[in-house]
Design an enzyme around this catalytic site. Structure first.
Site, short mmCIF file in Angstrom:
data_model
loop_
_atom_site.label_atom_id
_atom_site.label_comp_id
_atom_site.label_asym_id
_atom_site.label_seq_id
_atom_site.Cartn_x
_atom_site.Cartn_y
_atom_site.Cartn_z
N ALA A 1 0.86 -1.18 0.00
CA ALA A 1 0.00 0.00 0.00
C ALA A 1 0.90 1.23 0.00
CB ALA A 1 -0.90 -0.01 1.23
N GLY B 1 0.78 -5.05 1.04
CA GLY B 1 -0.47 -5.15 0.28
C GLY B 1 -0.25 -5.77 -1.09
N GLU C 1 -0.37 -9.37 -0.47
CA GLU C 1 -1.77 -9.69 -0.13
C GLU C 1 -2.65 -9.70 -1.38
OE1 GLU C 1 -1.82 -6.58 2.82
OE2 GLU C 1 -2.16 -8.03 4.42
N1 DAK Z 1 4.61 3.28 -0.76
C1 DAK Z 1 4.99 4.45 -1.33
N2 DAK Z 1 6.10 4.60 -2.07
C2 DAK Z 1 6.90 3.52 -2.21
C3 DAK Z 1 6.57 2.27 -1.63
C4 DAK Z 1 5.35 2.17 -0.87
N3 DAK Z 1 4.92 1.03 -0.34
N4 DAK Z 1 7.56 1.40 -1.94
C5 DAK Z 1 8.45 2.09 -2.69
N5 DAK Z 1 8.06 3.36 -2.85
C6 DAK Z 1 8.74 4.40 -3.59
C7 DAK Z 1 9.96 4.92 -2.84
O1 DAK Z 1 9.58 5.85 -1.87
C8 DAK Z 1 10.75 5.51 -3.96
O2 DAK Z 1 10.20 6.77 -4.28
P1 DAK Z 1 11.13 8.09 -4.44
O3 DAK Z 1 11.90 8.17 -3.18
O4 DAK Z 1 12.02 7.76 -5.64
O5 DAK Z 1 10.17 9.22 -4.69
C9 DAK Z 1 10.46 4.59 -5.13
O6 DAK Z 1 9.25 3.89 -4.80
C10 DAK Z 1 11.56 3.53 -5.34
O7 DAK Z 1 11.76 2.88 -4.09
P2 DAK Z 1 13.21 2.74 -3.43
O8 DAK Z 1 14.11 3.87 -3.81
O9 DAK Z 1 13.00 2.49 -1.99
O10 DAK Z 1 13.74 1.43 -4.17
P3 DAK Z 1 14.75 0.31 -3.60
O11 DAK Z 1 15.05 -0.57 -4.76
O12 DAK Z 1 15.90 0.97 -2.88
O13 DAK Z 1 13.91 -0.49 -2.51
C11 DAK Z 1 11.95 -1.66 -1.64
C12 DAK Z 1 12.79 -1.26 -2.89
C13 DAK Z 1 10.68 -2.34 -2.17
C14 DAK Z 1 12.73 -2.68 -0.81
C15 DAK Z 1 11.63 -0.41 -0.79
O14 DAK Z 1 11.07 0.60 -1.66
C16 DAK Z 1 10.65 -0.68 0.31
O15 DAK Z 1 11.02 -1.22 1.35
N6 DAK Z 1 9.40 -0.24 0.09
C17 DAK Z 1 8.36 -0.34 1.13
C18 DAK Z 1 7.88 -1.78 1.28
C19 DAK Z 1 6.83 -1.88 2.37
O16 DAK Z 1 7.08 -1.54 3.54
N7 DAK Z 1 5.66 -2.30 2.02
C20 DAK Z 1 4.51 -2.44 2.95
C21 DAK Z 1 3.70 -1.16 2.93
S1 DAK Z 1 2.35 -1.20 4.11
C22 DAK Z 1 -5.28 -2.66 4.28
C23 DAK Z 1 -4.85 -3.02 3.02
C24 DAK Z 1 -3.51 -3.04 2.75
C25 DAK Z 1 -2.58 -2.65 3.68
C26 DAK Z 1 -3.01 -2.28 4.93
C27 DAK Z 1 -4.36 -2.26 5.23
N8 DAK Z 1 -6.68 -2.63 4.56
C28 DAK Z 1 -7.63 -3.16 3.60
C29 DAK Z 1 -7.16 -2.18 5.85
C30 DAK Z 1 -1.18 -2.67 3.29
C31 DAK Z 1 -0.17 -2.07 3.93
C32 DAK Z 1 1.16 -2.06 3.32
O17 DAK Z 1 1.39 -2.62 2.27
#
Ligand code: DAK
Length: 258
Positions: free
Chosen positions: A65, A109, A112
């Site tokens: 997400a 997400g 998921e």
């Molecule tokens: N959200 C927003 N932007 C994201 C992102 C994300 N999840 N993942 C990556 N980006 C963006 C980065 O901020 C970056 O943007 P800029 O800085 O260039 O503007 C760009 O994508 C490239 O990412 P990186 O520079 O970080 O790239 P790397 O290759 O260094 O790293 C990475 C890739 C995938 C390991 C890293 O980006 C990362 O750790 N991303 C976050 C992964 C994460 O934590 N995902 C979980 C998010 S929480 C629900 C439904 C769903 C959910 C909750 C509730 N309900 C129905 C109630 C879900 C929650 C989640 O998914």
């Protein structure tokens, strides 16, 4: 609806949906999920579509997400607006099969969403994870429940509690994905599977999908009973006569959906 975060292609009876926010590794924001919901509504309503494939880019299926969108929200915000609940589970209500073709990151997400599809075909560079714990939250779109059913308690605990990612080979070994193919072959493999499904009797396909899905919800005896009843019901369709006659006559079947 003009789509800005998805690219939708029609290939015969198969719709290919590409998640398309490359600047954010296909992070799933509200707009993308609204567009995905609307597109799935359309594919479900269109009788000429028989199967759907959802994919991302070579680098990311979806990195979760959109963290930037949700970072500043309060409890009152997320509760009152039913944040990302309303438009997140459309894929689970599709009667037509939906295949996830996953390359690169499928995190949070994104993992998921892939798990909500009927099965996952992974490229050899795929990485699966539920890293929400790193953000001070937990999986919110079924991750703690579906991942545990798919990979078992120990691996699910490991991934949810440590945020460890699983590579494609491990995901294949533990049953999270149905098969792993070279990245270059991902879309062609998923489309071939989808075209195969699209050519079958749509009623048998929908009933088979419903039953395999029920195996995750119902007790075994109830699931088997349901299977028996629905197996019997398929004899009400012309497609059963055609499929079996074609086998006996050593010719390809021509299914009509009747
Ligand atoms: N959200 C927003 N932007 C994201 C992102 C994300 N999840 N993942 C990556 N980006 C963006 C980065 O901020 C970056 O943007 P800029 O800085 O260039 O503007 C760009 O994508 C490239 O990412 P990186 O520079 O970080 O790239 P790397 O290759 O260094 O790293 C990475 C890739 C995938 C390991 C890293 O980006 C990362 O750790 N991303 C976050 C992964 C994460 O934590 N995902 C979980 C998010 S929480 C629900 C439904 C769903 C959910 C909750 C509730 N309900 C129905 C109630 C879900 C929650 C989640 O998914």
């Amino acid at each position: 609806m003009t789509l800005q975060t998805l690219i939708v292609e029609r290939h015969g009876a198969v719709t290919l949906i590409r998640l398309n926010r490359p600047e954010a590794l296909n992070a799933l924001n509200g707009q993308l999920m609204d567009e995905l919901t609307a597109t799935l509504d359309e594919t479900e309503a269109d009788a000429s579509v028989r199967c759907v494939v959802i994919t991302g880019s070579d680098r990311a299926f979806a990195a979760g997400a959109d963290i930037k969108e949700m970072a500043s929200k309060s409890y009152a915000d997320v509760f009152t607006e039913d944040f990302i609940t309303a438009n997140w589970e459309r894929v689970t209500r599709c009667r037509k099969p939906v295949i996830a073709a996953v390359a690169g990151y499928a995190l949070g997400g994104g993992c998921e969403l892939a798990m909500m599809c009927d099965f996952i075909i992974a490229a050899d560079n795929a990485r699966f994870g539920q890293p929400e714990i790193n953000l001070g939250v937990i999986p919110g779109a079924g991750g703690t429940q579906r991942l545990t059913r798919f990979v078992g308690k120990s691996k699910a605990m490991d991934m949810v509690l440590t945020a460890r990612m699983m590579n494609a080979e491990e995901a294949n070994q533990c049953g999270l994905v149905s098969r792993v193919v070279p990245l270059a072959d991902l879309i062609s493999t998923a489309m071939e599977a989808a075209q195969k499904i699209a050519a079958l009797s749509p009623n048998s396909v929908m009933i088979a999908k419903e039953l395999v899905g029920a195996a995750y919800e119902a007790p075994l005896s109830q699931g088997v009973k349901m299977e028996r009843r629905l197996f019997h019901s398929l004899f009400a369709f012309d497609d059963q006569k055609e499929g079996m006659a074609a086998f006996v006559e050593k010719r390809p079947a021509k299914f009509t959906g009747k």
